[in-house]
Design a protein around this motif. Structure first.
Motif, PDB file in Angstrom:
ATOM      1  N   LEU A 165    -101.523 -63.238 -49.930  1.00 38.58           N
ATOM      2  CA  LEU A 165    -101.996 -61.866 -50.161  1.00 38.58           C
ATOM      3  C   LEU A 165    -101.853 -61.023 -48.890  1.00 38.58           C
ATOM      4  N   ALA A 204    -121.374 -71.033 -59.502  1.00 45.26           N
ATOM      5  CA  ALA A 204    -121.287 -69.729 -60.179  1.00 45.26           C
ATOM      6  C   ALA A 204    -119.863 -69.500 -60.685  1.00 45.26           C
ATOM      7  N   LEU A 205    -118.867 -69.859 -59.860  1.00 47.43           N
ATOM      8  CA  LEU A 205    -117.473 -69.633 -60.266  1.00 47.43           C
ATOM      9  C   LEU A 205    -117.094 -70.526 -61.451  1.00 47.43           C
ATOM     10  N   ALA A 259    -119.168 -72.037 -63.630  1.00 44.72           N
ATOM     11  CA  ALA A 259    -119.916 -71.628 -64.826  1.00 44.72           C
ATOM     12  C   ALA A 259    -119.314 -70.361 -65.432  1.00 44.72           C
ATOM     13  N   THR A 260    -118.795 -69.487 -64.560  1.00 43.92           N
ATOM     14  CA  THR A 260    -118.166 -68.256 -65.046  1.00 43.92           C
ATOM     15  C   THR A 260    -116.904 -68.572 -65.833  1.00 43.92           C
ATOM     16  N   LEU A 261    -116.080 -69.467 -65.286  1.00 44.87           N
ATOM     17  CA  LEU A 261    -114.834 -69.829 -65.974  1.00 44.87           C
ATOM     18  C   LEU A 261    -115.121 -70.457 -67.341  1.00 44.87           C
ATOM     19  N   ALA A 284    -117.941 -69.646 -69.091  1.00 47.53           N
ATOM     20  CA  ALA A 284    -118.622 -68.635 -69.921  1.00 47.53           C
ATOM     21  C   ALA A 284    -117.638 -67.626 -70.506  1.00 47.53           C
ATOM     22  N   ILE A 285    -116.525 -67.380 -69.832  1.00 49.70           N
ATOM     23  CA  ILE A 285    -115.596 -66.325 -70.275  1.00 49.70           C
ATOM     24  C   ILE A 285    -115.044 -66.583 -71.688  1.00 49.70           C
ATOM     25  N   LEU A 311    -117.939 -66.065 -74.319  1.00 50.92           N
ATOM     26  CA  LEU A 311    -118.323 -64.689 -74.657  1.00 50.92           C
ATOM     27  C   LEU A 311    -117.182 -63.937 -75.340  1.00 50.92           C
ATOM     28  N   VAL A 341    -125.097 -64.454 -63.128  1.00 44.48           N
ATOM     29  CA  VAL A 341    -123.750 -64.138 -62.630  1.00 44.48           C
ATOM     30  C   VAL A 341    -122.657 -64.549 -63.626  1.00 44.48           C
ATOM     31  N   PRO A 342    -122.646 -65.813 -64.111  1.00 43.60           N
ATOM     32  CA  PRO A 342    -121.560 -66.179 -65.042  1.00 43.60           C
ATOM     33  C   PRO A 342    -121.550 -65.332 -66.307  1.00 43.60           C
ATOM     34  N   VAL A 350    -120.365 -61.687 -65.493  1.00 42.91           N
ATOM     35  CA  VAL A 350    -118.911 -61.638 -65.250  1.00 42.91           C
ATOM     36  C   VAL A 350    -118.171 -61.816 -66.580  1.00 42.91           C
ATOM     37  N   ALA A 351    -118.644 -62.782 -67.385  1.00 46.71           N
ATOM     38  CA  ALA A 351    -118.002 -63.003 -68.690  1.00 46.71           C
ATOM     39  C   ALA A 351    -118.125 -61.761 -69.562  1.00 46.71           C
ATOM     40  N   VAL A 379    -117.276 -61.838 -57.980  1.00 49.87           N
ATOM     41  CA  VAL A 379    -116.754 -62.940 -58.810  1.00 49.87           C
ATOM     42  C   VAL A 379    -115.841 -62.387 -59.916  1.00 49.87           C
ATOM     43  N   VAL A 393    -112.548 -61.976 -58.431  1.00 49.51           N
ATOM     44  CA  VAL A 393    -111.918 -63.283 -58.193  1.00 49.51           C
ATOM     45  C   VAL A 393    -111.327 -63.804 -59.512  1.00 49.51           C
ATOM     46  N   VAL A 394    -112.102 -63.667 -60.604  1.00 52.48           N
ATOM     47  CA  VAL A 394    -111.611 -64.121 -61.915  1.00 52.48           C
ATOM     48  C   VAL A 394    -110.379 -63.312 -62.326  1.00 52.48           C
ATOM     49  N   ALA A 453    -108.344 -61.905 -60.325  1.00 54.24           N
ATOM     50  CA  ALA A 453    -107.253 -62.326 -59.430  1.00 54.24           C
ATOM     51  C   ALA A 453    -106.616 -63.617 -59.917  1.00 54.24           C
ATOM     52  N   LEU A 513    -108.149 -58.686 -55.891  1.00 51.42           N
ATOM     53  CA  LEU A 513    -109.222 -58.811 -54.899  1.00 51.42           C
ATOM     54  C   LEU A 513    -109.383 -57.513 -54.105  1.00 51.42           C
TER      55      LEU A 513
END
Lengths: 243, 191
Positions: A21, A137-138, A140-142, A144-145, A148, B9-10, B13-14, B55, B58-59, B61, B69
């Motif tokens: 980057l 957090a990252l 769990a986010t991946l 959760a996406i 949802l 947070v998750p 973001v979702a 976050v 980042v997702v 990205a 970013l």
């Protein structure tokens, strides 16, 4: 994951992506961004999965068209003829460099995500002995996406079955936004509240280090790659500042 | 991070990503990809909103390239704007939500225009770039075209995000509303 060659530690490729980057922005045009892009394509072909080279090109296609339109067609004189079209010379150079930058960043990013195993990512954080909340957090986010996203589709189908019109004039579609968004938002907030209680019950607020389910190897050569990527990015920034 | 932040947070973001599914199904020319950020600020404060914004980028990205970013400062600006809106009771009614949405949209759009022009040479998301192309076609210089496109799309986007967030927070069940003091202040509802 075992059939993939090259770096296995989940932090190595993301470190390289961050370095890329910086590099694509500071290396001189036209060859700098092209070289980084070519390196990304070669890395994907050698390390696998090779399909990311094609996926990156597909995603880049529309931006490439817009780059040629904005800088080539609408660019300043002098002009040159390309397949019968009078295009700006300077604009074409800008479009080519920016197009290479986009491809470089995308192919490296897609390579990193294609090889990312979320559970290994979390275990790597636990193995390192540092805090895991950022990684948790990252990950769990991946997870959760898609959940949802699927819920959003289900809500749309349910509301349509109840007679909601999601097509028509702009005003009609705007009116449909609240009946679709609100159940999704309220459900998400209630889910977060339930998860807060679950995390508290499982001792997430204890502050004690998490135990890794599996120890993640961090060989010297992969550490060298990560530090090398950082040094390369910093070196390129320093070189650009001194130029 | 606290358990509440780790849980929120998750989901937030979702939500930023899932709103993309909703607007795509409706064919609306907006993103609403900061709704989760605004809600996170309202529910758990600025720090949580900043983490959600970070976050989210980042997702993005990971999915569309690490260039995303570079838009992290926009998420941070939205989070700060949402905090100010909450503290000022900016989600109490539709007119107030619209006013705060316009303010945040204009500031975010101006910052976004700078990043789009300097780093991306005007080519970012397809919708915005289509507007840039149209403005260039009528003779505007690239810098003005990028500024006009970014500010107008961000303005429309935030004019929807803040009211939707306000309506959702005002519709929260009482048992939840009592747990979030900033929500009570933002919506003017004390139960």
């Amino acid at each position: 994951m075992n059939e993939l060659r090259g770096p296995q530690h989940p932090w190595t490729l993301p470190s390289v992506v961050l370095s890329v980057l910086v590099l694509v922005v500071v290396v001189p045009e036209p060859w700098g961004p092209l070289t980084v892009a070519l390196a990304g394509a070669v890395a994907a072909l050698v390390l696998g999965p090779a399909a990311v080279t094609v996926r990156a090109a597909v995603v880049c296609f529309i931006p490439w068209v817009f780059l040629i339109l904005l800088h080539g067609v609408f660019g300043e004189a002098p002009r040159t003829s390309v397949v019968g079209l009078p295009l700006s010379k300077a604009g074409l150079a800008t479009a080519q460099a920016q197009g290479a930058r986009l491809y470089a960043v995308l192919v490296w990013s897609l390579l990193a995500i294609a090889r990312l195993d979320p559970s290994r990512f979390l275990d790597a954080a636990a193995t390192s002995g540092r805090g895991v909340s950022g990684s948790l957090a990252l990950v769990a986010t991946l997870q959760a996406i898609p959940r949802l996203g699927e819920r959003a589709s289900r809500i749309t189908a349910a509301q349509r079955a109840r007679g909601l019109r999601v097509r028509g004039s702009l005003l009609a579609r705007l009116k449909a936004l609240a009946p679709l968004a609100l159940p999704l938002v309220l459900g998400a907030i209630i889910e977060a509240d339930d998860r807060t209680a679950t995390l508290e019950l499982r001792g997430a607020s204890s502050g004690r280090p998490r135990t890794a389910l599996q120890q993640v190897d961090n060989p010297t050569w992969e550490r060298a790659v990560r530090w090398g990527a950082l040094a390369l990015a910093l070196g390129a920034l320093g070189w650009r500042a001194l130029r | 991070m606290t358990p509440r932040e780790l849980a929120l947070v998750p989901v937030a973001v979702a939500l930023n990503v899932a709103m993309g599914v909703v607007v795509a199904q409706l064919g609306l020319p907006v993103y609403l990809d900061t709704l989760g950020t605004v809600l996170a600020v309202s529910l758990a404060g600025l720090r949580c909103g900043l983490i959600v914004g970070g976050v989210s980028q980042v997702v993005a990205a990971l999915n569309v390239g690490a260039f995303m970013l570079l838009f992290m400062p926009i998420q941070a600006l939205v989070a700060v704007g949402a905090l100010l809106a909450c503290r000022a009771g900016g989600l109490q009614s539709l007119p107030k939500s619209l006013a705060w949405g316009a303010a945040i949209g204009l500031v975010g759009g101006a910052a976004s225009a700078g990043i789009s022009y300097v780093v991306f040479k005007g080519v970012t998301a397809i919708g915005v770039t289509a507007v840039v192309s149209a403005l260039r076609a009528i003779g505007l210089p690239l810098a003005w075209a990028v500024t006009g496109a970014s500010m107008s799309t961000d303005l429309v986007d935030k004019l929807l995000v803040l009211p939707v967030a306000g309506i959702a927070l005002r519709a929260l069940p009482l048992r939840l509303r009592y747990r979030f003091p900033l929500v009570q202040r933002a919506t003017g509802l004390t139960g």
